[in-house]
Enzyme design. Sequence first.
Site, PDB file in Angstrom:
ATOM      1  N   ILE A 106       0.826  -1.265   0.055  1.00 47.93           N
ATOM      2  CA  ILE A 106      -0.078  -0.248   0.140  1.00 47.93           C
ATOM      3  C   ILE A 106       0.701   1.323  -0.293  1.00 47.93           C
ATOM      4  O   ILE A 106       0.206   2.462  -0.136  1.00 47.93           O
ATOM      5  CB  ILE A 106      -0.772   0.512   1.311  1.00 47.93           C
ATOM      6  CG1 ILE A 106       0.043   0.180   2.704  1.00 47.93           C
ATOM      7  CG2 ILE A 106      -2.131  -0.708   1.598  1.00 47.93           C
ATOM      8  CD1 ILE A 106      -0.973  -0.090   3.898  1.00 47.93           C
ATOM      9  N   HIS A 124      -4.580  -4.191  -1.948  1.00 48.70           N
ATOM     10  CA  HIS A 124      -4.994  -3.675  -0.873  1.00 48.70           C
ATOM     11  C   HIS A 124      -4.971  -2.623  -0.924  1.00 48.70           C
ATOM     12  O   HIS A 124      -4.783  -1.590   0.295  1.00 48.70           O
ATOM     13  CB  HIS A 124      -3.911  -4.394   0.344  1.00 48.70           C
ATOM     14  CG  HIS A 124      -4.481  -6.322   0.675  1.00 48.70           C
ATOM     15  ND1 HIS A 124      -3.334  -6.675   0.952  1.00 48.70           N
ATOM     16  CD2 HIS A 124      -5.186  -6.586   0.383  1.00 48.70           C
ATOM     17  CE1 HIS A 124      -3.414  -7.985   0.771  1.00 48.70           C
ATOM     18  NE2 HIS A 124      -4.427  -8.059   0.034  1.00 48.70           N
ATOM     19  N   CYS A 135     -18.966   8.761  -1.645  1.00 44.23           N
ATOM     20  CA  CYS A 135     -18.542   9.617  -2.502  1.00 44.23           C
ATOM     21  C   CYS A 135     -17.300   9.027  -3.424  1.00 44.23           C
ATOM     22  O   CYS A 135     -17.313   9.848  -5.054  1.00 44.23           O
ATOM     23  CB  CYS A 135     -19.277  10.730  -2.798  1.00 44.23           C
ATOM     24  SG  CYS A 135     -18.093  11.864  -1.881  1.00 44.23           S
ATOM     25  N   SER A 198       6.493 -12.142  -0.393  1.00 44.57           N
ATOM     26  CA  SER A 198       4.883 -13.036  -0.024  1.00 44.57           C
ATOM     27  C   SER A 198       4.856 -13.743   1.011  1.00 44.57           C
ATOM     28  O   SER A 198       5.665 -15.023   0.534  1.00 44.57           O
ATOM     29  CB  SER A 198       3.624 -12.678  -0.845  1.00 44.57           C
ATOM     30  OG  SER A 198       2.570 -12.739  -0.602  1.00 44.57           O
ATOM     31  N   ILE A 241      15.787  -9.387  -2.067  1.00 44.31           N
ATOM     32  CA  ILE A 241      14.653  -9.366  -3.401  1.00 44.31           C
ATOM     33  C   ILE A 241      16.196  -8.795  -4.066  1.00 44.31           C
ATOM     34  O   ILE A 241      16.076  -8.638  -5.629  1.00 44.31           O
ATOM     35  CB  ILE A 241      13.983  -8.749  -3.401  1.00 44.31           C
ATOM     36  CG1 ILE A 241      12.481  -9.598  -3.081  1.00 44.31           C
ATOM     37  CG2 ILE A 241      13.285  -8.680  -4.643  1.00 44.31           C
ATOM     38  CD1 ILE A 241      11.567  -9.480  -2.076  1.00 44.31           C
TER      39      ILE A 241
END
Length: 253
Positions: A106, A124, A135, A198, A241
């Site tokens: 996020i 997410h 709205c 993940s 990573i």
Amino acid sequence: MTDQAREIAELRRMIAASRRAVVFTGAGISTESGIPDFRSPTGIWAQMKPIYFQDYIASAALRREAWRRKFASEPVMRAAEPNRGHRAVARLLREGKAASVITQNIDGLHQASGIPEDQVIELHGNSTYAHCLDCSRRYEIDALREAFEREGEVHGCTACGGLIKTATVSFGQAMPEAAMLRAEAEILAADLCIVLGSSLVVYPAAGFPEMAKGNGARLVIVNNEATGLDPLADLVIHRGIGDVMGGAVGVNY
């Protein structure tokens, strides 16, 4: 050749052989930018209990606590910059090897790395802005923080009076239908799914790599810890990573 070099070389070969890859990212890619994860023993949920969506709706006190947490975390989030892993993913998309990145994160770091907004599928949501739950009017975090510091709360939407919330998906909140449909389409079109950082325990999002494998795509998992899908994967790399992806696609910084 070291084990790490062999793993990176195999990933490089798999990317080269792919016609259309999809990248699926979780918190582990952003911890390398200094953003804490949620589920590890030192993660966010180990320090405080999550506030469920229905409780946010029902309780003004919990809404104030949610905003207090959000504003307290802002210095860390704002200091974070895309790392080598983010830049490697951006290069895959820029060169046309991958059509999109599906992310559980996020933090907006994929967009900050140069990936166009329409190629980032956020399952997410996004914590870098807020919106009205009724709205959908957008609100910027800085303005909301100033109001919170002045008045001790974030008031309702100026357009319709609805509740304002960060544009993230909380526990108990429905997943964004459009993002889920886009993610499924990308997964089913891919012949290679690369999972980065993940734990693959948060469903329904974590079901997408499994769907890719079931549809005939090759599955790569790069994560420091083992995941439940490791036995199904064609290649599993338990390393950082940035080093792995940077090495595989030629991003050196």
